[in-house]
Design an enzyme around this catalytic site. Structure first.
Site, short mmCIF file in Angstrom:
data_model
loop_
_atom_site.label_atom_id
_atom_site.label_comp_id
_atom_site.label_asym_id
_atom_site.label_seq_id
_atom_site.Cartn_x
_atom_site.Cartn_y
_atom_site.Cartn_z
N CYS A 167 78.88 64.99 98.71
CA CYS A 167 78.07 64.82 99.92
C CYS A 167 76.68 64.29 99.57
CB CYS A 167 77.95 66.15 100.66
SG CYS A 167 76.91 66.00 102.11
N CYS A 170 73.86 65.59 101.75
CA CYS A 170 73.38 66.96 101.50
C CYS A 170 72.54 67.01 100.24
CB CYS A 170 74.53 67.92 101.27
SG CYS A 170 75.95 67.62 102.26
N ASP A 171 72.98 66.31 99.20
CA ASP A 171 72.39 66.52 97.88
C ASP A 171 71.57 65.35 97.36
OD1 ASP A 171 73.84 68.88 97.88
OD2 ASP A 171 75.60 67.93 96.99
#
Ligand code: NDP
Length: 346
Positions: A167, A170-171
């Protein structure tokens, strides 16, 4: 183990566009739906339960938002609308219409469904704390989750925060990835989206594509081609992920020449498709070869069991869009309402 004596009219399992839309329609039909909002799996628990849209930044193709809207904000709006009409959400703290805030994006309103027995009448739905719920009808809208290559070091580094992720949204903005050379595996729309996102923070982004063309739509593909920070590594598969505590690179094999090479990297992001979240339905409902729920009638939401309906990415390996999932959620709620009316359950 707690048991609820109440028999619900409808339980909805899932909290992406399909689940929340089913809830909005079921609630407005006075069915007082009970919804299991899935615990976020691949993202920190400080974000909202909202399925794959929680992994997306800007959603530009959802009608009604001419300027675009972020995925988390869109899902928070869905949730607010469902709760406004008397949807009850199963949470770790009990039934709690603790509406997510689109501005700060924080909510703890989730609790997984662990098990179902759809052969019973009414159906049995069990929460992750073993609380048992019963329902005259069930709508499954559990979506699909990201795929991994299955390499040992890929999994190890992904689980230990070693710079491997499924992801980017997200990261990718974490300090560890700033100004580094990163790579995205895959050639679909997700891969292009992730690479474009990472290019905002990284010094360079390689797209590792196993063929000599992208699967992504033309408009998305052009976005990657036009981005000076994105470079394509065509006809390449990753055969090993290198690094002990933190990824240092990957071993690549050319799919045409078998030539092996190494590429140094500061981060690796997987974007190679999804698997439907239907494991808990094995042996309960008819699934297709890829484990998507097989609909009894492709134009409706009916499944192999009367009173059980499917909606969203867990039934759809083709379109997988927020708007199509929402449309299927609407169909499932209407199908459930008609099913209950036919049974005389008001
Ligand atoms: P896709 O299935 O479309 O693409 C998966 C990609 O990963 C393909 O390029 C595939 O290669 C590659 N791949 C699969 N397995 C491996 C492997 N083991 N090793 C290396 N490469 C692999 O998945 P997406 O998640 O990209 O998209 C899913 C759906 O969601 C699509 O319908 C897409 O259009 C949609 N979507 C739309 C977006 C938007 O409009 N904003 C954003 C994101 C997704 P190959 O091509 O050779 O099979």
């Amino acid at each position: 183990m707690a048991t609820n004596d109440n028999v619900e009219k409808v339980i909805i399992v899932g909290s992406g566009p399909a689940g929340w839309t089913a809830a909005i329609y079921a609630a407005r039909a006075n069915l007082s739906p009970l919804l299991f909002a899935g615990r976020p799996k691949t993202i920190p628990s400080t974000v909202l339960p909202g399925g794959q849209l929680m992994l997306t930044t800007e959603v530009e193709n959802y009608p009604g938002f001419p300027e675009g809207v972020t995925g988390p904000k869109l899902m928070a709006y869905f949730e607010q609308q469902a709760v406004r009409f008397d949807t009850r959400i199963v949470t770790d703290k009990g039934l709690n219409p603790d509406v997510s805030n689109p501005d700060d994006g924080h909510s703890y309103s989730y609790h997984d469904c662990k098990r179902v027995d759809l052969s019973q009448t009414p159906c049995l739905v069990v929460g992750e704390d073993d609380t048992e719920y019963r329902a005259h009808s069930v709508i499954i809208a559990t979506g699909a989750t990201a795929n991994w290559m299955g390499l040992e070091n890929e999994k190890r580094l992904a689980m230990s925060g070693g710079g491997v992720s499924a992801c980017a949204v997200c990261d990718g903005a974490l300090p560890a990835f700033r100004d580094k050379e990163l790579a995205v595996v895959g050639g679909g729309d997700s891969a292009v989206e992730e690479a474009s996102y990472l290019a905002k923070f990284a010094s360079k982004v390689y797209m590792i594509v196993r063929r000599d063309e992208l699967r992504a739509s033309k408009i998305m593909a052009q976005r990657a081609v036009d981005n000076p920070k994105i470079e394509f590594l065509w006809n390449k598969v990753v055969t090993d992920v290198l690094g002990k505590d933190m990824i240092t690179g990957v071993t690549l094999k050319d799919t045409k020449t078998d030539e092996v090479s190494e590429q140094s990297l500061g981060g690796l992001f997987m974007a190679i498709g999804h698997t439907p979240a239907t494991g808990f339905l094995e042996g309960q409902l008819t699934l297709d070869q890829k484990k998507y729920i097989k609909l009894a009638d492709p134009y409706r939401s009916t499944t192999s069991i009367d009173g059980v309906f499917g909606a969203g990415d867990c039934v759809d390996s083709v379109y997988r869009q927020a708007i199509t999932a929402a449309g299927m959620g609407c169909k499932a709620a209407i199908d459930a309402e008609r099913y209950l009316a036919d049974k005389g359950i008001e």
